[in-house]
Design an enzyme around this catalytic site. Structure first.
Site, short mmCIF file in Angstrom:
data_model
loop_
_atom_site.label_atom_id
_atom_site.label_comp_id
_atom_site.label_asym_id
_atom_site.label_seq_id
_atom_site.Cartn_x
_atom_site.Cartn_y
_atom_site.Cartn_z
N HIS A 125 0.48 -1.26 0.07
CA HIS A 125 -0.11 -0.19 0.22
C HIS A 125 0.94 1.22 0.18
CE1 HIS A 125 -3.88 -1.90 0.88
NE2 HIS A 125 -3.80 -2.63 1.80
N ASP A 162 -3.74 -10.70 -2.05
CA ASP A 162 -3.96 -9.90 -0.83
C ASP A 162 -5.30 -9.30 -1.27
OD1 ASP A 162 -2.49 -8.94 1.82
OD2 ASP A 162 -4.96 -7.48 0.89
N HIS A 164 -6.78 -7.48 -0.50
CA HIS A 164 -6.97 -5.39 -0.53
C HIS A 164 -6.12 -5.34 -1.80
CE1 HIS A 164 -7.63 -5.95 3.59
NE2 HIS A 164 -8.78 -4.72 3.25
N ASP A 246 -5.30 -12.59 4.12
CA ASP A 246 -6.13 -12.42 3.90
C ASP A 246 -7.47 -12.46 3.05
OD1 ASP A 246 -5.39 -10.17 2.33
OD2 ASP A 246 -5.36 -8.52 3.97
#
Length: 311
Positions: A125, A162, A164, A246
């Site tokens: 990120h 991931d 996200h 996740d």
């Protein structure tokens, strides 16, 4: 050859306040799970410190200095609602970058067949001049640039599974035609980027958003339909993986409902791409995963495949 497993105790010194799900216990859970007889064959390596010039492959020195200056002498500093610093955070972040660079050196140099970096803080990120989403520096992006510019590769692929979207990786490599960045991720979900229309300056970005509750079968189908053909056509000389766990059904932050077998399957398919074009060269690095048991078991499944394929 064996699978290299890179980590460092300094990554446990990046402490977050009570509440945020990115915490020391995540790495501790993985280390406990992989400290069992079935993982005795791992080549265990202490992650070196990256020097600032390596971090500057993706981030301006002014940003790096800003992060270093924000580190508190005690307690916590807040960069945003999700991203915190403690006294050990900057060193931990340099270990996380250093683990990825050392892994690239080992795999490209023939010291290991493939590698997994169990480090924190995560990186996908972190944008060019913005720390966010628990991330300070773009670990996998820096590794990609290092493989290209230091080792002289022509094509590097990054697969990010991931839950996200890796907005930081996309930002850092948007204008890098030598890297194909592919991401599967839940949408809608933080950070709100990752639409299929976001394609990179050179068509070098492939985003595959997945709806909540779509499950592992949908993920596998989209990998087969979109991601794997794109990776195969790109013919990468190295495959990097942003391995966030996740998307697991037990994870509290999202709803893709995957299981350990889905992560193992994805690892197998990415190893197939690496076998076809890169002599099996894969470097994977830890990103998300916030249910401790699911994280540990999913990481174990991922590493088991790497060991089997690297033997």
């Amino acid at each position: 050859m064996s699978t290299a497993f890179l980590t460092h105790p300094d990554c446990l010194a990046h402490v977050t306040p009570p509440g945020p799900p990115e915490r020391v216990a995540r790495l501790e859970a993985i280390l406990r799970r992989l400290d069992t007889p079935e993982f005795d064959g791992l080549l265990r390596v202490e992650a070196p410190l990256a020097d600032l010039a390596q971090v500057a492959r993706c981030h301006p020195r002014a940003y790096i200095d800003k992060i270093r200056a924000a580190v508190p002498a005690q307690g916590f500093a807040v960069l945003d609602a999700d991203t915190h610093l403690s006294p050990g955070s900057f060193t931990a972040a340099l270990r996380a970058v250093g683990a990825n660079l050392k892994a690239v050196d080992m795999v490209l140099g023939g010291e290991a067949a493939n590698a997994f970096a169990a480090v924190r803080p995560p990186g996908h990120h972190a944008e060019t001049e913005v720390a966010m989403g628990f991330c300070l520096f773009g670990n996998v992006s820096i590794a990609a640039r290092y493989a290209l510019d230091h080792h002289g590769l022509a094509r590097v692929a990054i697969m990010d599974f991931d839950v996200h979207h890796g907005n930081g990786t996309q930002d850092l490599l948007w204008d890098e035609p030598r890297v194909l960045f592919a991401s599967t991720h839940q949408m809608p979900l933080y950070p709100g980027t990752g639409a299929a229309e976001e394609r990179g300056a050179h068509g070098n970005v492939l985003n595959v958003p997945l709806p909540p509750m779509s499950g592992g079968a949908r993920f596998r189908a989209e990998m087969e339909r979109q991601v794997l053909p794109a990776l195969d056509a790109f013919r990468p000389e190295l495959v990097l993986i942003s391995a966030g766990f996740d998307a697991h059904a037990a994870d509290p932050l999202a709803q893709l409902q995957w299981h350990e077998a889905d992560f193992a399957w994805a690892t197998e398919r990415l190893c197939d791409i690496a076998d076809a074009h890169a002599g099996g060269k894969v470097v994977s690095t830890l990103e998300g995963g916030y249910d401790l048991d699911a994280l540990a078991e999913s990481a174990a499944a991922h590493v088991q495949v790497l060991m089997e394929r690297g033997s």
